[in-house]
Write an enzyme that holds these catalytic residues in place. Structure first.
Site, PDB file in Angstrom:
ATOM      1  N   SER A 120       0.818  -1.204   0.000  1.00  0.00           N
ATOM      2  CA  SER A 120       0.000   0.000   0.000  1.00  0.00           C
ATOM      3  C   SER A 120       0.860   1.266   0.000  1.00  0.00           C
ATOM      4  O   SER A 120       1.765   1.378  -0.814  1.00  0.00           O
ATOM      5  CB  SER A 120      -0.938  -0.059   1.202  1.00  0.00           C
ATOM      6  N   HIS A 122      -7.441  -5.790  -0.109  1.00  0.00           N
ATOM      7  CA  HIS A 122      -6.221  -5.004   0.091  1.00  0.00           C
ATOM      8  C   HIS A 122      -5.483  -5.545   1.319  1.00  0.00           C
ATOM      9  O   HIS A 122      -5.828  -5.216   2.446  1.00  0.00           O
ATOM     10  CB  HIS A 122      -6.672  -3.560   0.319  1.00  0.00           C
TER      11      HIS A 122
HETATM   12  C1  GCU Z   1      -5.443   4.794   1.551  1.00  0.00           C
HETATM   13  C2  GCU Z   1      -4.836   5.558   0.405  1.00  0.00           C
HETATM   14  C3  GCU Z   1      -3.959   4.662  -0.463  1.00  0.00           C
HETATM   15  C4  GCU Z   1      -2.974   3.905   0.376  1.00  0.00           C
HETATM   16  C5  GCU Z   1      -3.694   3.197   1.477  1.00  0.00           C
HETATM   17  C6  GCU Z   1      -2.797   2.462   2.478  1.00  0.00           C
HETATM   18  O1  GCU Z   1      -6.370   3.863   1.073  1.00  0.00           O
HETATM   19  O2  GCU Z   1      -5.885   6.124  -0.333  1.00  0.00           O
HETATM   20  O3  GCU Z   1      -3.286   5.423  -1.435  1.00  0.00           O
HETATM   21  O4  GCU Z   1      -2.233   3.023  -0.421  1.00  0.00           O
HETATM   22  O5  GCU Z   1      -4.436   4.121   2.234  1.00  0.00           O
HETATM   23  O6  GCU Z   1      -1.643   2.778   2.628  1.00  0.00           O
HETATM   24  O7  GCU Z   1      -3.326   1.590   3.154  1.00  0.00           O
END
Ligand code: GCU
Length: 441
Positions: A277, A418
């Site tokens: 992420s 995710h």
């Molecule tokens: C949010 C953000 C993302 C990021 C994510 C994370 O969802 O919008 O860009 O990758 O957090 O780090 O969990």
């Protein structure tokens, strides 16, 4: 965090908590049919229109041009490595993890001073290995104590993101936070396959909030030695093309590699940098700038990571700038709703890894991160790998779920949300076996 409902909550939090601009944001697009027509910048075309014809031209000239554009317009410029970096051993435990590991903690003192800014590298080495081993290096979200359940590992005393259910309250981690990120770090499996694992809590480098720069390395090290940074400044004192938090985290990864170069039980020429992420974005940026990393892995890094900005699918440039403006350099702000004007797109970030192996992993339900856009970025990097005679994805078609593809550019889209799962790790280990073990001496 998953897309629903955690992500919805996070996103709504972003909307409500931050700038009013959000109220005017269009709906998030999850419809492939509504992806605008776009043309990607050609990685093999110099800014003056000439075409890159050889690996040598890429290496000598075009690579630097692309890197400079990412520095100026996206992540910002980072300072040189500090001259006085010092590594202070904190602990070494043999027989950790039920006898499987040697566990080390080492403090990296950025100014050389033990009372100055520092980060703690947590290193697990396979117990009993006789030769230097390749390693994975990645930042963690919750403090080193979150990576395993080992009761004797110190709990971080740094600022953490609150999550009472996981033992993080009032921005402090408690005993209850142990192991809360352990599913993302299958340490025993990694060691059993003959790799070391090094990890650092990202908040050691810079706390993840808008004022975090004051307490992190951006408040200490000026990008330009002629411009000292005042961490107590009332406004934000950094230049528009100076590093954002992602730049700081990436810089920290390079400092961790500086340390690994001094650890004789690790082969520092075979270190894969990885992240999930936002920390996947940081890992990519680290791998792009620091060619000492032998392999680079992006797990669901999405917007500002492996996903093409021009698709405007899921998270967008405008959204990420509103959610976390401090992750990028100030110049990046101008590209909200103006993706077509970005002088680069993220396929070129992946191309900066060439000819080193790079792996991009998506998750089917992680639409916010635009899985297909991640695949297309990987595809867009192929011409640069081809210059080096290195095979890319090996398919022009977005693969079905759980069907890993690729030679020097690896890719899969896994079922689920995710996250970082054992499925992902097994693919990274297979990929590393192919590319890093080959070079074993
Ligand atoms: C949010 C953000 C993302 C990021 C994510 C994370 O969802 O919008 O860009 O990758 O957090 O780090 O969990």
């Amino acid at each position: 965090m998953g897309w629903a409902p955690g992500r919805v909550a996070l996103f709504l939090g972003g909307i409500l908590g931050l700038v009013g601009v959000h109220a005017a944001e269009p709906e998030t697009n999850y419809d492939e049919g509504l992806v605008p027509a776009y043309t990607l910048p050609d990685p093999l075309k110099f800014s003056d229109g000439r075409i890159v014809r050889s690996a040598r031209e890429w290496r000598r000239q075009r690579r630097a041009e692309v890197l400079e554009l990412f520095r100026d317009q996206v992540y910002g410029h980072s300072p040189a490595p500090p001259a006085a970096l010092r590594f202070v051993p904190v602990s070494e435990v043999r027989g950790a993890l039920g006898g499987r590991a040697i566990r080390r903690e080492v403090r990296v003192c950025f100014t050389g001073r033990e009372d100055g800014p520092s980060m703690t590298v947590l290193l697990y080495l396979p117990q009993g290995s006789t030769r230097p081993v390749p390693a994975f290096l990645g930042l963690n979200f919750k403090g080193n104590q979150g990576v395993t359940f080992e009761p004797d590992l110190p709990v971080t005393d740094r600022w953490v993101r609150n999550e009472p259910k996981e033992g993080r309250v009032n921005h402090r981690a408690t005993e209850a936070s142990r192991g809360t990120e352990s599913t993302r770090w299958p340490v025993a499996d990694i060691l059993a396959r003959g790799y070391a694992l090094a990890t650092v809590y990202y908040g050691d480098i810079e706390p993840d909030h808008v004022e975090g720069w004051r307490a992190g390395v951006r408040g200490v090290f000026p990008v330009d030695p002629a411009r000292a940074v005042d961490p107590n400044a009332t406004g934000f004192p950094l230049a528009d093309s100076d590093w954002g938090a992602l730049g700081a985290w990436a810089w920290g990864l390079s400092r961790a590699l500086d340390f690994l170069e001094t650890e004789s039980r690790v082969d520092a020429q075979r270190v894969a940098v990885l992240g999930h992420s936002r920390l996947g974005k940081a890992a990519l940026w680290a791998g792009a700038q620091d060619e000492r990393f032998a392999m680079v892995i992006s797990n669901n890094s999405g917007e500002g990571g492996a996903a093409l900005a021009r698709r405007v699918f899921g998270e967008t440039t405008a959204r990420i700038n509103a959610l976390a403006p401090y992750w990028f350099c100030t110049n990046f702000k101008q590209y909200g709703h103006r993706e077509a004007e970005l002088p680069v797109d993220q396929h070129e970030l992946l191309a900066l890894m060439a000819p080193r192996p790079v792996y991009v992993a998506s998750a089917e339900k992680d639409l916010w991160a635009d899985p297909r856009g991640e695949f297309l970025a990987a595809q867009g990097a192929e011409p640069v790998y081809a210059l080096f005679g290195k095979g890319g994805l090996g398919t022009a078609v977005w693969p079905r779920v759980n069907q890993p593809v690729g030679d020097f550019i690896g890719y899969h889209v896994r079922t689920g949300d995710h996250e970082v799962t054992l499925y992902d790790w097994n693919r990274y280990l297979d990929f590393a076996d192919r590319h890093l073990k080959r070079r074993a001496r």
